[in-house]
Write an enzyme that holds these catalytic residues in place. Structure first.
Site: not given
Ligand code: IVH
Length: 670
Positions: A38, A117, A412
């Site tokens: 994607y 993340k 075998c």
């Molecule tokens: S910050 C403007 N922090 O990643 C910033 N997002 O692509 C908004 N995510 O929809 C998000 N861990 O589901 C942030 N430590 C983290 C994160 C995080 C996972 C996910 C979240 C968001 C997506 C953004």
């Protein structure tokens, strides 16, 4: 066709494809392609739109992430849009980001907050006067779904804020995840109830939160980590890191890996440290996120369409990729287990090129409906063996073939058996099967089996690899000359080994039966069988009905024994062993009077001064007693030696009679 026309067509095609996959991913929670694929399509479109700005349309997925919320939940409009993050995949892209940030701020070095993340789903939690009043999914970023009832079931989400000094209205944002442990348990439960298992923890978390019946959500192991705020009626911090600390004091769980770092080198170090830790974490992450710490600086940088300029996600190399399943081979393992192995068009996944992946067993292949010729999704998680996760049905070619486990072992040619309640198919070749030879020989030589002194695992491997032995019977044909020719084998050791082999020829029937390595036949069963049948011939001729009469032999064990002796190869090896001179004293069935302890169950614990634990066990069994491994209400006596373990206290607790060594010897009549 002009280049521009070609680009326009490609852009339209990409938009359509991406929108479709967006829908599958966000609305249906049922993605058909890996995230990496994607990302690649999205990047291609972004690049096209950058070089041909006239191709950018309002419905481009580069301008909008997500899709319509499911209709069954009430719609929630996010007062502050829930944005997404731009991604970077390598050092160069990270350094470009850092440079843009520094240029924008006219600074040499910037402070970032680095966070893992998390691979779950983004949630918004609205608190009014400290009370949780609404929980919503991200949806398309501007509108999500009201999942308040479900949110309330998650233990890590406070229903009311702790402490004080929180804003009158406060929106907390973070990720709902499922731990790997919780996920494994949930899938076990799903299978037991004949429900479809989830593909990964993220899908399981999303599926669990999208339940209309919040009781189902409550039964799912969901967790929450906060990572920011949305609406707030009060400014209470100057930095993102301060916000996180405040949220912690108000009752939220903060990810322990969160760190404040200065400059891009520290960010890179953090990335590598988290990557190294990744497999040992109990939840899935797919990268790390860096956010400019000071709000004043975030404000200067601002946003570009759907993502902030002050943050970026640094993704780990993809762990899932798409490739073609060219064929399925069968691998025969040490225990004779047949594993279908996918032969793949080479594909780069999570940092390595993968050409083979496990398909586990027939049931898994059927459940996933994977066919030869299919385009499949391959996952490589850490050190784990790569596996085929699913087939991309939309890409199935006409001639795709279903797979069927062979009926005979590819190594075998012995019959393949699959016992009831087992998902694994096994070769019944046992001692004869090349794939099982080494393990079978090691087992045969082991202390509790034929007890061949000096024949260790390494030596067995050497002997098989050099073609000196093929089965256990060949051991007895080895001579000093052959052995001395082996690496690291002195004359003396060779002589000792030959002598040990000779000595092992005098054994007992129970040791011999155990040494054969029949599946399900351990030491105890071997002994029971030896005493029940009293001769090898009668055991070899026993049918299921007869075997089922033996104490502690159930249908699975009976089938395994019968199948073993049905294989001509096994009979041949046994014949060769007898020819080589292996013998044992005849078993005299003890008279009924000798079985003074018949029907009694004993447990032996601690050290006895007059005999070893095995000896004590044998002496008891000779008198007809049963010897168990753990104390229960069914235990009649616990024999307690010096330094007994918890078994002695358990006996006391249950009121089981305890015998000291003297009482025990008296009972044995010694
Ligand atoms: S910050 C403007 N922090 O990643 C910033 N997002 O692509 C908004 N995510 O929809 C998000 N861990 O589901 C942030 N430590 C983290 C994160 C995080 C996972 C996910 C979240 C968001 C997506 C953004």
């Amino acid at each position: 066709m002009t280049v521009n026309k070609k680009s326009a067509q490609r852009a339209a095609q990409l938009r359509e494809e991406l929108n479709h996959h967006n829908y599958l991913y966000y609305v249906l929670d049922n993605p058909e392609i890996p995230d990496a694929e994607y990302d690649r399509l999205l990047r291609e479109l972004q690049t096209l739109e950058k070089s041909h700005p006239e191709l950018l349309t309002a419905d481009s997925p580069t301008q909008r992430v997500g899709a319509e919320p499911l209709s069954a939940f009430e719609e929630v409009a996010h007062e502050v849009p829930m944005l997404s993050l731009n991604n970077c995949f390598d050092e160069q892209e990270l350094s470009d980001f850092d440079r843009r940030v520094r240029d924008g701020l006219e600074k040499d070095s910037v402070e970032y907050v680095a966070e893992p993340k998390l691979d779950g789903l983004a949630i918004s939690l609205l608190y009014e006067k400290g009370m949780l009043v609404r929980g919503a999914t991200r949806g398309d970023g501007s509108k999500g779904e009201n999942v308040t009832q479900n949110i309330r079931t998650i233990d890590t989400i406070p229903l009311c804020l702790q402490g004080k000094n929180y804003p009158e209205r406060l929106e907390v944002r973070g990720e709902v995840i499922m731990t790997r442990k919780g996920f494994a348990q949930l899938n076990e439960r799903q299978l037991k109830n004949n429900d479809k298992p989830f593909a990964n923890p993220r899908n399981a978390a999303a599926g669990s939160l999208r339940q209309l019946d919040s009781r189902i959500t409550a039964s799912r192991p969901l967790e929450f980590y906060c990572y920011g705020i949305g609406v707030s009626t009060q400014t209470f911090a100057d930095r993102h890191s301060e916000v996180l600390q405040k949220l912690k004091t108000w009752g939220f769980r903060l990810n322990p890996e969160v760190n404040v770092l200065k400059g891009m080198q520290a960010c890179l170090d953090y990335y590598h440290a988290i990557q190294a830790k990744r497999d040992s974490l109990d939840y899935d992450i797919d990268g790390v996120v860096y956010k400019v710490d000071r709000f004043a600086e975030q404000d200067i940088l601002g946003f570009v369409s759907r993502a902030p300029r002050w943050a970026i996600a640094h993704k780990f190399p993809a762990q899932e990729e798409m490739t073609v399943l060219k064929g399925i081979d069968i691998q025969v393992g040490r225990t004779g287990a047949l594993t279908p192995v996918a032969r793949l068009e080479p594909v780069f996944v999570g940092g390595v090129t993968v050409t083979n992946a496990t398909l586990h067993n027939q049931d898994e292949i059927d459940r996933k409906d994977v066919r030869i010729g299919d385009t499949v999704i391959v996952r490589r998680a850490g050190d784990v063996i790569p596996e085929v996760v699913s087939a991309v049905k939309a890409k199935r070619p006409k001639g795709a073939r279903k797979f069927k486990m062979p009926t005979h072992c590819p190594v075998c040619d012995s019959a393949v058996v699959r016992l009831e309640n087992e998902s694994v198919a096994r070769c019944s070749g046992g001692l004869y099967c090349g794939a099982q030879q080494k393990e079978a020989i090691k087992h045969f030589a082991s202390r509790k089996a034929m007890d061949i002194d000096g024949l260790g695992d390494k030596l067995v491997e050497q002997l098989v690899d050099q073609g000196l032995i093929h089965d256990v019977a060949d051991l007895y044909r080895l001579n000093v000359e052959q052995l001395v020719a082996l690496e690291r084998m002195a004359e003396k050791s060779a002589q000792n080994l030959v002598a040990a082999l000779d000595k092992s020829k005098t054994t007992t029937l129970e040791r011999f039966i155990f040494a054969l390595g029949i599946r399900q036949v351990g030491e105890t069963t071997a002994r029971t069988l030896a005493h029940h049948y009293a001769s090898l011939e009668s055991l070899m001729q026993a049918n299921t009905d007869s075997l089922l009469e033996v104490e502690d032999v159930g249908p699975i064990v009976a089938e395994s024994i019968e199948t073993f002796f049905k294989q001509q190869h096994n009979d041949d090896v046994i014949e060769k062993l007898i020819q080589a001179g292996i013998h044992w004293p005849a078993i005299e069935k003890p008279s009924a009077e000798a079985l003074t302890l018949a029907g009694k169950t004993f447990v032996v614990t601690g050290t006895l001064s007059s005999m070893g634990r095995t000896e004590a066990k044998n002496a008891l069994q000779a008198k007809g007693a049963k010897v168990a491994g753990s104390v229960s209400k069914k235990t009649d006596y616990v024999v307690v030696g010096v330094d007994p373990g918890s078994k002695a206290s358990k006996a006391e607790e249950l009121g089981v009679e305890i015998l000291d060594e003297v009482a025990f010897l008296t009972m044995l009549g010694q």
